[in-house]
Motif scaffolding. Sequence first.
Motif, PDB file in Angstrom:
ATOM      1  N   PHE A 154      60.317 111.886 -45.246  1.00 20.10           N
ATOM      2  CA  PHE A 154      59.875 113.267 -45.054  1.00 20.10           C
ATOM      3  C   PHE A 154      58.688 113.376 -44.093  1.00 20.10           C
ATOM      4  O   PHE A 154      58.773 114.100 -43.093  1.00 20.10           O
ATOM      5  N   PRO A 155      57.559 112.688 -44.340  1.00 21.76           N
ATOM      6  CA  PRO A 155      56.439 112.826 -43.407  1.00 21.76           C
ATOM      7  C   PRO A 155      56.726 112.283 -42.018  1.00 21.76           C
ATOM      8  O   PRO A 155      56.306 112.870 -41.019  1.00 21.76           O
ATOM      9  N   VAL A 156      57.451 111.156 -41.945  1.00 19.74           N
ATOM     10  CA  VAL A 156      57.763 110.577 -40.633  1.00 19.74           C
ATOM     11  C   VAL A 156      58.630 111.534 -39.825  1.00 19.74           C
ATOM     12  O   VAL A 156      58.346 111.824 -38.646  1.00 19.74           O
ATOM     13  N   ALA A 157      59.689 112.055 -40.433  1.00 22.99           N
ATOM     14  CA  ALA A 157      60.593 112.969 -39.733  1.00 22.99           C
ATOM     15  C   ALA A 157      59.893 114.277 -39.375  1.00 22.99           C
ATOM     16  O   ALA A 157      60.076 114.816 -38.278  1.00 22.99           O
ATOM     17  N   THR A 158      59.073 114.784 -40.289  1.00 22.91           N
ATOM     18  CA  THR A 158      58.393 116.059 -40.053  1.00 22.91           C
ATOM     19  C   THR A 158      57.409 115.966 -38.895  1.00 22.91           C
ATOM     20  O   THR A 158      57.410 116.803 -37.980  1.00 22.91           O
ATOM     21  N   VAL A 159      56.554 114.940 -38.924  1.00 22.26           N
ATOM     22  CA  VAL A 159      55.536 114.793 -37.874  1.00 22.26           C
ATOM     23  C   VAL A 159      56.179 114.529 -36.518  1.00 22.26           C
ATOM     24  O   VAL A 159      55.859 115.192 -35.516  1.00 22.26           O
ATOM     25  N   GLN A 160      57.116 113.566 -36.470  1.00 20.65           N
ATOM     26  CA  GLN A 160      57.676 113.174 -35.176  1.00 20.65           C
ATOM     27  C   GLN A 160      58.514 114.295 -34.566  1.00 20.65           C
ATOM     28  O   GLN A 160      58.403 114.581 -33.368  1.00 20.65           O
ATOM     29  N   THR A 161      59.334 114.947 -35.372  1.00 22.60           N
ATOM     30  CA  THR A 161      60.191 116.006 -34.835  1.00 22.60           C
ATOM     31  C   THR A 161      59.377 117.231 -34.431  1.00 22.60           C
ATOM     32  O   THR A 161      59.579 117.797 -33.343  1.00 22.60           O
ATOM     33  N   THR A 162      58.467 117.662 -35.293  1.00 27.32           N
ATOM     34  CA  THR A 162      57.642 118.839 -34.987  1.00 27.32           C
ATOM     35  C   THR A 162      56.796 118.615 -33.741  1.00 27.32           C
ATOM     36  O   THR A 162      56.688 119.499 -32.877  1.00 27.32           O
ATOM     37  N   TRP A 163      56.205 117.450 -33.652  1.00 29.11           N
ATOM     38  CA  TRP A 163      55.351 117.126 -32.501  1.00 29.11           C
ATOM     39  C   TRP A 163      56.169 117.110 -31.210  1.00 29.11           C
ATOM     40  O   TRP A 163      55.786 117.721 -30.206  1.00 29.11           O
ATOM     41  N   LEU A 164      57.315 116.429 -31.240  1.00 32.12           N
ATOM     42  CA  LEU A 164      58.124 116.315 -30.030  1.00 32.12           C
ATOM     43  C   LEU A 164      58.619 117.679 -29.550  1.00 32.12           C
ATOM     44  O   LEU A 164      58.557 117.999 -28.358  1.00 32.12           O
ATOM     45  N   PHE A 165      59.077 118.519 -30.464  1.00 36.93           N
ATOM     46  CA  PHE A 165      59.639 119.804 -30.059  1.00 36.93           C
ATOM     47  C   PHE A 165      58.575 120.881 -29.830  1.00 36.93           C
ATOM     48  O   PHE A 165      58.915 122.025 -29.511  1.00 36.93           O
ATOM     49  N   SER A 166      57.313 120.495 -29.985  1.00 33.09           N
ATOM     50  CA  SER A 166      56.239 121.426 -29.609  1.00 33.09           C
ATOM     51  C   SER A 166      55.876 121.289 -28.133  1.00 33.09           C
ATOM     52  O   SER A 166      55.160 122.134 -27.585  1.00 33.09           O
ATOM     53  N   PHE A 167      56.377 120.232 -27.463  1.00 29.15           N
ATOM     54  CA  PHE A 167      56.111 120.039 -26.044  1.00 29.15           C
ATOM     55  C   PHE A 167      56.931 121.035 -25.211  1.00 29.15           C
ATOM     56  O   PHE A 167      58.004 121.483 -25.637  1.00 29.15           O
ATOM     57  N   LEU A 186      62.695 112.940 -25.179  1.00 29.95           N
ATOM     58  CA  LEU A 186      61.333 112.855 -24.664  1.00 29.95           C
ATOM     59  C   LEU A 186      61.311 112.831 -23.139  1.00 29.95           C
ATOM     60  O   LEU A 186      60.351 113.312 -22.517  1.00 29.95           O
ATOM     61  N   ARG A 187      62.357 112.299 -22.527  1.00 29.22           N
ATOM     62  CA  ARG A 187      62.418 112.237 -21.060  1.00 29.22           C
ATOM     63  C   ARG A 187      62.507 113.620 -20.435  1.00 29.22           C
ATOM     64  O   ARG A 187      62.249 113.777 -19.239  1.00 29.22           O
ATOM     65  N   LEU A 188      62.859 114.621 -21.200  1.00 28.95           N
ATOM     66  CA  LEU A 188      62.992 115.980 -20.676  1.00 28.95           C
ATOM     67  C   LEU A 188      61.698 116.775 -20.768  1.00 28.95           C
ATOM     68  O   LEU A 188      61.625 117.899 -20.286  1.00 28.95           O
ATOM     69  N   VAL A 189      60.686 116.191 -21.384  1.00 26.09           N
ATOM     70  CA  VAL A 189      59.396 116.880 -21.564  1.00 26.09           C
ATOM     71  C   VAL A 189      58.608 116.842 -20.265  1.00 26.09           C
ATOM     72  O   VAL A 189      58.526 115.811 -19.592  1.00 26.09           O
ATOM     73  N   CYS A 190      57.989 117.991 -19.913  1.00 27.43           N
ATOM     74  CA  CYS A 190      57.148 118.024 -18.712  1.00 27.43           C
ATOM     75  C   CYS A 190      55.696 118.230 -19.134  1.00 27.43           C
ATOM     76  O   CYS A 190      55.091 119.274 -18.900  1.00 27.43           O
TER      77      CYS A 190
END
Length: 317
Positions: A154-167, A186-190
């Motif tokens: 739960f914490p691993v998925a929540t932190v990593q997914t939320t953080w990545l899709f906030s970019f 992640l390669r699509l993040v600018c």
Amino acid sequence: MAGENGTKLSEFILMSFSSLPTEIKSLLFMTFLIIYLITLVGNSLIIMVTLADSMLHSPMYFFFRNLSFLEIGFNLVIVPKMLGTLLAQDTTISFLGCAIQMYFFFFFGVAECFLLATMAYDRYVAICNPLHYPVIMNQRTCAKLAAASWFPGFPVATVQTTWLFSFPFCGTNKVNHFFCDSPPVLRLVCANTAMFEIYAIIGTILVVMTPCMLILCSYTRIAAAILKIPSAKGKRKAFSTCSSHLLVVFLFYVSSSLTYFRPKSNNSPESKKLLSLSYTVVTPMLNPIIYSLRNNEVKNALCRTFHKVIGLRNCIL
């Protein structure tokens, strides 16, 4: 999330196996569909048999039942969409759908790492402390260990997914994979993702290596205990209770480690897709087969259940 033309990004395109000819895609579809059905039927059958047969109401099969449930969830997250891209050529996935897929991929992946470690501990107690095994591995302890295995996801998925899709995302929306995994998205993040990448590397190492070290410690003690058994028959019997779990651990860790810990220079997108198939599609199918074929108790339970359904009584393999 702005695209290249300033509009809000609402979907991604999964490149999947788009470069392959139609004939190969059709063959892959049939292959993956068969594997998918075997996975669902095999793991569902294991869950039902270990619940229905009183001979399998032990901690080892309780954790095995958890593993089967986990493998079903893992497959449901990834395979149906992959089959859809091969059959209907619908390679789009919504922004939210991509985030949800990534979240549950992380959740089930982390849970499997810790559950395999818990299963190793169960085998350690059974072999190294057999007289105290029923007391140590009681129902309450098993429930706590199972919860402790599932919770880190739960914490691993929540932190990593939320953080990545906030970019912010810009440019292309093409994900060069058959599901929404972290590196290709992640390669699509600018934006500057250095901190996220450091977190992802440290998190992956901790999530993979911590259970791996627990498994190694458990089996080191198990090996020492087995070597002290005087008879060869006793040694074989003790090792047979661990062999299925060891094979499952080997398949999972080798395939996932080759995917995420290979040098980038040796890790092309196509090779990563092939390696990802091994632990997302193939391994969940093999787990119930391994436990069924290498375990007489499971084979006898399956046989007893089958004979009950068709009205016969005796079944000894």
